[in-house]
Design an enzyme around this catalytic site. Sequence first.
Site, PDB file in Angstrom:
ATOM      1  N   LEU A  87      72.369  35.024  13.886  1.00  0.00           N
ATOM      2  CA  LEU A  87      72.713  33.830  13.110  1.00  0.00           C
ATOM      3  C   LEU A  87      73.835  34.102  12.118  1.00  0.00           C
ATOM      4  O   LEU A  87      74.507  33.181  11.677  1.00  0.00           O
ATOM      5  CB  LEU A  87      71.476  33.307  12.368  1.00  0.00           C
ATOM      6  CG  LEU A  87      70.365  32.732  13.261  1.00  0.00           C
ATOM      7  CD1 LEU A  87      69.149  32.375  12.413  1.00  0.00           C
ATOM      8  CD2 LEU A  87      70.850  31.515  14.040  1.00  0.00           C
ATOM      9  N   HIS A 132      68.718  44.730  10.436  1.00  0.00           N
ATOM     10  CA  HIS A 132      69.296  43.991   9.301  1.00  0.00           C
ATOM     11  C   HIS A 132      68.850  44.598   7.971  1.00  0.00           C
ATOM     12  O   HIS A 132      69.605  44.600   7.002  1.00  0.00           O
ATOM     13  CB  HIS A 132      68.851  42.524   9.331  1.00  0.00           C
ATOM     14  CG  HIS A 132      69.746  41.623  10.147  1.00  0.00           C
ATOM     15  ND1 HIS A 132      71.091  41.482   9.885  1.00  0.00           N
ATOM     16  CD2 HIS A 132      69.486  40.805  11.185  1.00  0.00           C
ATOM     17  CE1 HIS A 132      71.618  40.612  10.756  1.00  0.00           C
ATOM     18  NE2 HIS A 132      70.662  40.191  11.555  1.00  0.00           N
TER      19      HIS A 132
HETATM   20 NI    NI Z   1      70.832  38.821  13.126  1.00  0.00          NI
END
Ligand code: NI
Length: 179
Positions: A87, A132
């Site tokens: 995203l 992340h």
């Molecule tokens: Ni991601």
Amino acid sequence: MRDIRLFGDPILRSPAVPVVDFDKQLRALVHDLTETMLDAPGAGLAAPQIGVGLRVFTYQSDGVVGHLVNPELSLSDETQTGDEGCLSIPDLSFDCTRAYGVVARGVDMYGEPLVLEGTESLARCIQHEADHLDGILFVDRLDPQTRKAAMKAIREAEWSGLSAPVVKESPHPMFGRGL
Ligand code: NI
């Protein structure tokens, strides 16, 4: 709903810190992550992607929505290669090799032990979101040739540079003198 940080934002490259306070703010964070992920929609979302440097992520897989705090991963030796996106890198996806299965041990937002186990797409999601939390993006996991293509696509993307720091216009006009 929170804004999703885009590639180029330094928080996406900063390792997140473990959660130590299992308080109302943490529950609000899990709530915001979940709502933002469902709205996007995305298979997963990590706290740094909404600007919070804590080791928390949410996921949705086969209709199940969940979260994990302070995850530690064990990976299978067997691997899988398939399409992956993020995203924070909108509209782009590339073939990425990951472990086929994963066991993620952590706690929930109340501090209770939680084990998340999955294969295939859930395993891919867990590895992506855990990355992340270490400041790693999926483009770092691509083979060199695919990575080169990915970086070119990112540079050329419509959203590229949107998260760059804004420099305020100087209050002192240069009257065309330049520097
Ligand atoms: Ni991601």
